[in-house]
Design an enzyme around this catalytic site. Sequence first.
Site, PDB file in Angstrom:
ATOM      1  N   ASP A   1       0.885  -1.201  -0.202  1.00 52.88           N
ATOM      2  CA  ASP A   1      -0.020  -0.021  -0.069  1.00 52.88           C
ATOM      3  C   ASP A   1       0.807   1.252   0.194  1.00 52.88           C
ATOM      4  OD1 ASP A   1      -2.597  -1.328   2.141  1.00 52.88           O
ATOM      5  OD2 ASP A   1      -2.311  -1.551   0.040  1.00 52.88           O
TER       6      ASP A   1
ATOM      7  N   CYS B   1      26.553  -0.535  -8.933  1.00 54.35           N
ATOM      8  CA  CYS B   1      26.624  -0.445  -7.493  1.00 54.35           C
ATOM      9  C   CYS B   1      26.714  -1.995  -7.113  1.00 54.35           C
ATOM     10  CB  CYS B   1      25.426   0.052  -6.781  1.00 54.35           C
ATOM     11  SG  CYS B   1      24.531   1.402  -7.640  1.00 54.35           S
TER      12      CYS B   1
ATOM     13  N   CYS C   1      30.446  -3.879  -6.738  1.00 59.72           N
ATOM     14  CA  CYS C   1      31.353  -3.846  -5.310  1.00 59.72           C
ATOM     15  C   CYS C   1      30.288  -4.047  -4.037  1.00 59.72           C
ATOM     16  CB  CYS C   1      31.776  -2.220  -5.350  1.00 59.72           C
ATOM     17  SG  CYS C   1      32.800  -1.985  -6.675  1.00 59.72           S
TER      18      CYS C   1
ATOM     19  N   CYS D   1      30.767   7.861  -5.111  1.00 62.27           N
ATOM     20  CA  CYS D   1      31.001   6.497  -5.816  1.00 62.27           C
ATOM     21  C   CYS D   1      30.667   6.565  -7.426  1.00 62.27           C
ATOM     22  CB  CYS D   1      29.782   5.413  -5.148  1.00 62.27           C
ATOM     23  SG  CYS D   1      30.571   4.180  -4.141  1.00 62.27           S
TER      24      CYS D   1
ATOM     25  N   CYS E   1      12.325  28.009  11.500  1.00 65.38           N
ATOM     26  CA  CYS E   1      11.764  26.459  11.695  1.00 65.38           C
ATOM     27  C   CYS E   1      11.128  26.331  13.017  1.00 65.38           C
ATOM     28  CB  CYS E   1      12.987  25.386  11.644  1.00 65.38           C
ATOM     29  SG  CYS E   1      14.040  25.845  10.270  1.00 65.38           S
TER      30      CYS E   1
ATOM     31  N   HIS F   1       7.931  24.340  14.085  1.00 65.93           N
ATOM     32  CA  HIS F   1       8.041  22.992  14.440  1.00 65.93           C
ATOM     33  C   HIS F   1       8.479  22.837  15.910  1.00 65.93           C
ATOM     34  CE1 HIS F   1       7.300  21.651  10.619  1.00 65.93           C
ATOM     35  NE2 HIS F   1       8.151  22.720  10.078  1.00 65.93           N
TER      36      HIS F   1
ATOM     37  N   ARG G   1      12.472  19.127   0.821  1.00 67.54           N
ATOM     38  CA  ARG G   1      11.575  19.603   1.802  1.00 67.54           C
ATOM     39  C   ARG G   1      11.988  20.950   2.409  1.00 67.54           C
ATOM     40  NH1 ARG G   1       7.641  21.303   2.848  1.00 67.54           N
ATOM     41  NH2 ARG G   1       6.112  20.794   4.145  1.00 67.54           N
TER      42      ARG G   1
ATOM     43  N   CYS H   1       9.695  24.405   2.148  1.00 73.46           N
ATOM     44  CA  CYS H   1       9.267  25.010   3.658  1.00 73.46           C
ATOM     45  C   CYS H   1       9.899  26.564   3.481  1.00 73.46           C
ATOM     46  CB  CYS H   1       9.982  24.449   4.689  1.00 73.46           C
ATOM     47  SG  CYS H   1       8.893  23.242   5.565  1.00 73.46           S
TER      48      CYS H   1
END
Lengths: 109, 140, 278
Positions: free
Chosen positions: C71, C96, C99, C131, C194, C198, C235, C239
């Site tokens: 879901d 990837c 290795c 990498c 912030c 928050h 994100r 914000c």
Amino acid sequence: MAKGVKPRVKVPKTAAAGETITIKTLISHKMESGRRKDADGNFIPRSIINRFVVDFNDQNVIDVTLEPAISTNPYFQFDAVVPEAGEFKFTWYDDDGSVYETSKKIKIA
Amino acid sequence: MDFTRRNILAIGSGAFAVASVAGMPAFASKTDDAIAAFTGGVGVTEGGIDLTAPEIAENGNTVPVAVSAPGAVSIMLLATGNPTPAVATFNFGSLAGSRRGSTRIRLAKTQDVVAIAKMEDGTFRRAGATVKVTIGGCGG
Amino acid sequence: MELKTLLTSVAIVGFSAGLVSAQADVTLAVEGEVISTSASAPAFAENLDTVYSGWLFRKLETRSLQMDDFDNPAFVFVDKGIDLFEKVDGTEGKACASCHEDVEDFVGLRPAMPRVEDGTLVTMENLVNECRTERMGAEPWKYSGGQMTAMTALIGLQSRGMSINVAVDGDAAPFFERGKDLYYQRVGQLDMSCSNCHEDNYGVMIRADHLSQGQINGFPAYRLKNAKLNSAHARFKGCMKNIRATPYKEGGDEFKALELYLAARGNGLSVETPSVRN
């Protein structure tokens, strides 16, 4: 073909003959509704998956007509009867003519 | 009665008003059109079909809904407040295990979601649910 | 009463009210495994008693999406991550998987990120691109693009259920302090930090949105709003745009420092990657 379209289906591996099972399906597809506007204010043309068909051993389970109001990454859950061992075929049809397919075998327990 | 022009006009407009109320069809909405296309004009009754949808959608972009109508051949889902009301039509095949389907839909605003089931006996059933679609705090 | 104390007590009242309404199901169990969604706040977070996962602030329908790996719409992108993990890319002819035989070997990485290496703060995205460019001879992926988020979701998933535990001392200390300053700094036309939302007002409704503590234990997160995986930096950027500030650069020093500070504020919470949020 729309970019990055990937199906994902969940089917039990086995079932009793005649049992009803639940199947879940998802496919990653933007489902561009045709209502969004680009930076210049023009409508981005509609480009969606418009039909989803599930067959089992060449018999139909479900046939869904999709409109732009189906969310991005269309998800469907439904039930199927499993009369015998066989293979489920899942087919999604895109506005642009592409066809996406996947299949899952099921055994009788 | 002396038919003065005033009388005739009064009678005429009265007759016209009566005709409007009785005979003129109501302005059909897009939802009504979509339903009529599905039912071919056959009447729809309430009951015999379940529609599950959240009371308040966390986000109008992805709203989980489910429909169930035992004995249905197909079920049509409509979002009456969307620019185009049609959402999806589930057509059940010979190996359908039930007459149920779940999906996730987009709702443009608070509205009634409607499900119409076409039954095996040719009748049509209807269920509806109001879903509130809200705007998040930071425009998010 | 001092304004901050007043706001905090309002927040507590508001939060209690908010949490009570969501009390019905506060246990997150995925595929049979229970994942804790709260913990005692780390000592340095003076204004918090308990840290809460963003999962608790969402409606029941959203929460239930995260409780089943089918879901959960994020998993179609995890599948893409698996494909990418096995795909040969770049001049060296490696994938990837050439290795890193098994992606499950990455268990324990996510809870410790971001971390300091040779004096530089690195995020998981940095490790992946390092990498790619230095060992695979491949092009770097866009920091918050679809390929990168699919990969960081796959790698993060290997640590699902483990407690976040980022280092904030030693070499990490200056980055931690920078992140803390950024967290409390007011910016933008709306002149907000912030912390205003928050820390001071989590649990309160902002219009119809239930404000969370802004924890990042579930990132990358599948957001219902854009129906895709979102990185933490994406994100943060969103914000900042919401408060009408010019956002810092994704992958840049400010967001990396902020990511370290936020990860630390959630030390003790469980990795929920890939989570489902609004």
